[in-house]
Design an enzyme around this catalytic site. Structure first.
Site, PDB file in Angstrom:
ATOM      1  N   THR A 125      -9.616   3.585  23.080  1.00  0.00           N
ATOM      2  CA  THR A 125     -10.726   3.102  22.260  1.00  0.00           C
ATOM      3  C   THR A 125     -11.257   4.244  21.396  1.00  0.00           C
ATOM      4  OG1 THR A 125     -13.007   2.302  22.165  1.00  0.00           O
ATOM      5  CG2 THR A 125     -12.386   3.399  24.188  1.00  0.00           C
ATOM      6  N   ASP A 127     -14.174   4.385  20.643  1.00  0.00           N
ATOM      7  CA  ASP A 127     -15.563   4.584  21.072  1.00  0.00           C
ATOM      8  C   ASP A 127     -15.703   5.710  22.106  1.00  0.00           C
ATOM      9  OD1 ASP A 127     -15.947   2.345  19.510  1.00  0.00           O
ATOM     10  OD2 ASP A 127     -16.089   0.961  21.196  1.00  0.00           O
ATOM     11  N   GLU A 222     -23.499   2.303  14.793  1.00  0.00           N
ATOM     12  CA  GLU A 222     -23.741   0.868  14.555  1.00  0.00           C
ATOM     13  C   GLU A 222     -24.662   0.262  15.613  1.00  0.00           C
ATOM     14  OE1 GLU A 222     -19.998  -1.210  14.854  1.00  0.00           O
ATOM     15  OE2 GLU A 222     -19.647  -0.500  16.893  1.00  0.00           O
ATOM     16  N   HIS A 273     -13.972  -0.511   9.622  1.00  0.00           N
ATOM     17  CA  HIS A 273     -12.627  -0.434  10.217  1.00  0.00           C
ATOM     18  C   HIS A 273     -11.759   0.674   9.650  1.00  0.00           C
ATOM     19  CE1 HIS A 273     -14.127  -4.324  11.510  1.00  0.00           C
ATOM     20  NE2 HIS A 273     -13.279  -4.203  12.516  1.00  0.00           N
TER      21      HIS A 273
HETATM   22  O1  F6P Z   1     -14.464  -1.015  20.351  1.00  0.00           O
HETATM   23  C1  F6P Z   1     -13.938  -0.602  19.137  1.00  0.00           C
HETATM   24  C2  F6P Z   1     -14.746  -1.158  17.992  1.00  0.00           C
HETATM   25  O2  F6P Z   1     -14.199  -0.650  16.792  1.00  0.00           O
HETATM   26  C3  F6P Z   1     -16.249  -0.893  18.068  1.00  0.00           C
HETATM   27  O3  F6P Z   1     -16.572   0.412  17.681  1.00  0.00           O
HETATM   28  C4  F6P Z   1     -16.768  -1.984  17.168  1.00  0.00           C
HETATM   29  O4  F6P Z   1     -18.101  -2.349  17.512  1.00  0.00           O
HETATM   30  C5  F6P Z   1     -15.838  -3.120  17.420  1.00  0.00           C
HETATM   31  O5  F6P Z   1     -14.654  -2.564  17.943  1.00  0.00           O
HETATM   32  C6  F6P Z   1     -15.518  -3.934  16.191  1.00  0.00           C
HETATM   33  O6  F6P Z   1     -14.731  -4.996  16.576  1.00  0.00           O
HETATM   34  P1  F6P Z   1     -13.981  -5.980  15.570  1.00  0.00           P
HETATM   35  O7  F6P Z   1     -12.754  -5.262  15.083  1.00  0.00           O
HETATM   36  O8  F6P Z   1     -13.640  -7.147  16.421  1.00  0.00           O
HETATM   37  O9  F6P Z   1     -14.912  -6.282  14.463  1.00  0.00           O
END
Ligand code: F6P
Length: 343
Positions: A125, A127, A222, A273
């Site tokens: 991840t 994160d 975020e 992203h």
């Molecule tokens: O967990 C990884 C992550 O990129 C987080 O940082 C973010 O909140 C989430 O996924 C975004 O998810 P999605 O790609 O489903 O919008």
């Protein structure tokens, strides 16, 4: 052995490096047969898969994303989910499954393991919020992307005497914001772990102005939240299958509030992203490769219910239960490193 592989949850750079390592070690080292399920747990539920061979996984080491596809499908959200997973295991004659994912994917892996299925985990991840490993792969790449963005925003902020708010990902953990903010020399960093006081944010920006610096960089995770009682309008996001709200938008609220309260021209950049895309850094390629080799070894030894993890410089095995027990969030000590440079 016949081993399945899947990548679940949000993708991140380094997933393909894990796949390549598992396949290489599994086939060359152990004589295994490997299959990859498409789109995370959805592929297991629907028995949608592809054969993985050394040939089909050549050249993927530097490629971002995942050749298997990913989704946020949760088998435990379907009445017959576990039965369908069992049916796929039996139909495919699987000895085990390697699930590469974050908190949610590994949570499913742990439950399936408790339900008697042979599952091994690999932590990914951007994160970096998994408690059982020092680092997850994907984080280093996201950090580089965010830091480079902050560097670029610095020069334009300075040219226009503006406040630039940069919103970065990280869900409920502030690691990307904290590290990119420290590396990029941010003037204020806002993280989910420490609710912010918008008046204090504005005070720090004004202080910079008084000291002759007419631009500022504010990095906001975020998931950053204002202190209780603060009047700020925030958007509410829809929920995914694991009950997590879709985050994002705090940057826009900050842009509005800072400009209104200070009178300084303010702009926001939401990195989104971009942080998850593209080629992994060398560090992420190496970590992902080591995790992949460890997962293949655990499968070979029949050590199911385990996850590969980094502790210090060593890749070790921890139980999936421990791996999913708690999230790693930013400590006050870490935040103090950033705070020394605020305002
Ligand atoms: O967990 C990884 C992550 O990129 C987080 O940082 C973010 O909140 C989430 O996924 C975004 O998810 P999605 O790609 O489903 O919008």
């Amino acid at each position: 052995m016949r081993i399945g592989l899947l990548t679940g949850g949000g993708d991140c750079p380094g997933l393909n490096a894990v796949i390549r390592a598992v396949v290489r070690k599994g086939i060359d080292g152990h004589g295994d047969a490997l299959i990859g399920f498409r789109d995370g747990w959805r592929g297991v539920l629907e028995d949608s898969f592809m054969e993985l061979t050394i040939e089909s996984t050549r050249g993927i080491l530097p490629r971002g994303g995942t050749i298997l596809g990913s989704s946020r499908t949760n088998p435990y959200k379907r009445d017959d989910g576990v039965e369908r997973v069992r049916a796929t295991f039996a139909g495919q004659n699987l000895d085990g499954l390697i699930a590469i994912g974050g908190e949610d994917t590994l949570g499913v892996a742990n439950r399936l393991n408790e339900d008697g299925l042979h599952v091994i985990g690999v932590p990914k991840t951007i994160d970096n919020d998994l408690g059982a490993t020092d680092v997850t792969f994907g984080f280093d790449t996201a950090l580089q992307v965010a830091t480079e963005a902050i560097d670029r925003l610095h020069t334009t902020a300075e040219s226009h005497n503006r406040i630039l708010v940069v919103e970065v990902m990280g869900r409920t953990a502030g690691w990307i914001a904290l590290h990119s903010g420290i590396a990029g020399g941010a003037d204020v960093i806002l993280i989910p772990e420490i609710p912010f006081d918008i008046d204090e944010v504005c005070r720090l920006i004004r202080r910079r102005h008084e000291r002759g610096r007419y631009f500022s960089i504010v990095v906001a995770a975020e998931g950053a939240v204002p202190k209780e009682g603060t009047t700020m309008t925030l958007a509410a996001g829809e929920m995914d299958e694991f009950g997590h709200p879709r985050l994002g938008g705090i940057g826009y609220a900050l842009e509005r509030e800072i400009e209104q309260r200070t009178g300084f021209e303010t702009r926001v950049t939401v990195l989104g992203h971009v942080q998850r895309g593209g080629s992994p850094t060398a560090r992420d390629r190496i970590l992902a490769t080591r995790f992949g080799l460890k997962a293949a070894e655990l499968a070979q030894m029949g050590q199911f219910g385990q996850m590969a993890a980094l502790r210090g410089d060593d890749v070790i095995a921890v139980s999936l239960e421990e791996a999913t027990a708690h999230l790693k969030t930013v400590t006050p000590e870490w935040y103090a490193v950033a705070q020394a440079f605020f305002g």
